[in-house]
Structures are given as structure tokens and as C-alpha cells.
Design a protein around this motif. Structure first.
Motif: not given
Length: 237
Positions: A168-174, A179-181, A184-185, A199-202
Motif C-alpha cells: 500500500t502507499p501507506y507502507d511506503a509513506l511510513a 528514510h527507509l527504501a 511495492g508489491v 515513494g516505492c523505489r521498485t
């Protein structure tokens, strides 16, 4: 070099997003609010503390928020939890991460008893170093509390050595707030553009693709730029 991996669980390792959304939708009806399924589903990934204020005001939550949450929890466990399944090859992915010396933590907005059931479904008990859940923190995603607790249990590693995997976007935002990469699945059903914007890098299809990438190039995992861009395949369908 990725040395520590923090996994979200619902929608990432377990196919449960639709079940959670429908449990919430039916619970909202019970408390006088008929919300379209798609709107409810878009909020899955948050804990109740962050999800409920999207649909109810402070006065309503003061009156019946706890009752609503308890109703939903009982409904989910009774009618929906028996239906959820683990995504393919999760156990093999965790086994390979353990074999290659990566430390793994689970960071979920689920309650502890639900998380224990998910671990059982995936067959991954003993294959991770730590787990955190919503009962251990003040605020759920998109606040970073759950990931911060996981980092503490992992020994507070350098953020540059950590990757978060979530649907989810909420995982990436958190993750970004610490400052963690993040990877996203797509198996959770969220739009690729929403995951990238958060913010998902991949982006990858599912845990099975993460396993394939790990087996093909452990040193580059999970940033295997030579692999096919799965997100483009999904968008073209």
C-alpha cells in the motif's frame, strides 16, 4: 547491500485486502454508514486509528468508535479470516533470505492474534527475527511507529541497509519518514502510480517475483534493474 527486510503482511504476504475491506464495509452499515466498497478498500493498510476518522467525525467516534472496531474485529475473525490465503512461495522467500544472512521482521497493522494466524498460514514461524503489530504502538501506518518498532527489534541497523516491502502507499509513506527504501508489491491491488508516488523505489508482482530476483542475483536484490518491469505489465492489462 540490503541486510534487513521488513515485510508488511496483509496484501503483501497474505491475500486479505478484499476481506478486510468487506468486513469494514459491513461494519459501517451496522453503525449507520453505507460506504462504497472501493472507497473502503482504498484505506486498507491503515489501522483502525487512522482508517475510522476518514469515515466518521470525532463525536461519532467518541460515541461508538470502540464498539464499531470490536464489531468489525469479531466479524472479520468469524467470517473472513477463514477465507484468507498466503500468496505463493512466501515460505521459500523467507527461507532463502535466512540462508543468505538477511534479517527479517514483520510489521503489520493487524492485531497480534491475527498476525499469529498469518504466520501459521505462511509456514514462516522461526524464519524471521522480529514481529510488530498495531497493539505495540500508538499510531498505525502511514505513521512510522510500526516500522520504528521493527527497527528497534532488529537492533537499530543503518537505514541504508534496510528495505521495506509492502503493498500500500501507506507502507511506503511510513517507510519514507524513517528514510527507509521501499519495494511495492502489486498483489495487494493498489495502483502502480499510487505506490510510486508514495515513494516505492521498485515495483514487483508478488513475493514469488521477489524470490526469483533473489535467486537470480542476490547481490542486486531487490533492485534488479535488468529484470522485466512487472508494473508496466500490470498497467497494460
Amino acid at each position: 547491500m540490503v541486510e534487513n527486510v521488513i515485510f508488511d503482511v496483509d496484501g503483501t504476504l497474505i491475500d486479505s485486502v478484499d476481506e478486510h475491506a468487506e468486513a469494514w464495509r459491513r461494519s459501517f452499515i451496522e453503525f449507520g454508514r453505507d460506504i462504497p466498497f472501493a472507497h473502503v478498500r482504498s484505506q486498507i493498510g491503515k489501522g483502525a486509528d487512522q482508517l475510522l476518522p476518514v469515515f466518521f467525525n470525532d463525536e461519532e467516534l467518541e460515541r461508538f468508535g470502540k464498539d464499531l472496531e470490536e464489531y468489525r474485529s469479531a466479524l472479520f475473525k468469524r467470517e473472513f479470516l477463514p477465507k484468507v490465503r498466503c500468496f505463493p512461495r512466501v515460505k521459500e522467500l523467507f527461507q532463502q533470505l535466512r540462508k543468505r544472512g538477511r534479517k527479517v521482521a514483520l510489521a503489520s497493522s493487524a492485531k497480534d492474534d491475527e498476525l499469529k494466524r498469518y504466520v501459521e498460514l505462511c509456514g514462516i514461524d522461526g524464519l524471521f527475527e522480529a514481529k510488530t503489530n498495531k497493539d505495540e504502538v500508538d499510531k498505525s501506518k502511514p505513521h512510522p511507529d510500526i516500522f520504528e518498532a521493527a527497527l528497534t527489534k532488529l537492533g537499530k541497523p543503518d537505514p541504508a541497509t534496510v528495505v521495506v516491502v509492502g503493498d500500500t502507499p501507506y507502507d511506503a509513506l511510513a517507510a519514507g519518514k524513517l528514510h527507509l527504501a521501499s519495494v511495492g508489491v502489486l498483489c495487494g491491488g493498489f495502483r502502480p502510480d499510487d505506490l510510486r508516488t508514495a515513494g516505492c523505489r521498485t515495483l514487483v508482482k508478488d513475493p514469488a517475483e521477489l524470490l526469483r530476483r533473489l535467486e537470480e542475483d542476490p547481490e542486486a536484490w531487490p533492485w534488479d534493474a535488468a529484470s522485466r518491469d512487472t508494473s508496466k505489465d500490470e498497467e497494460s492489462r
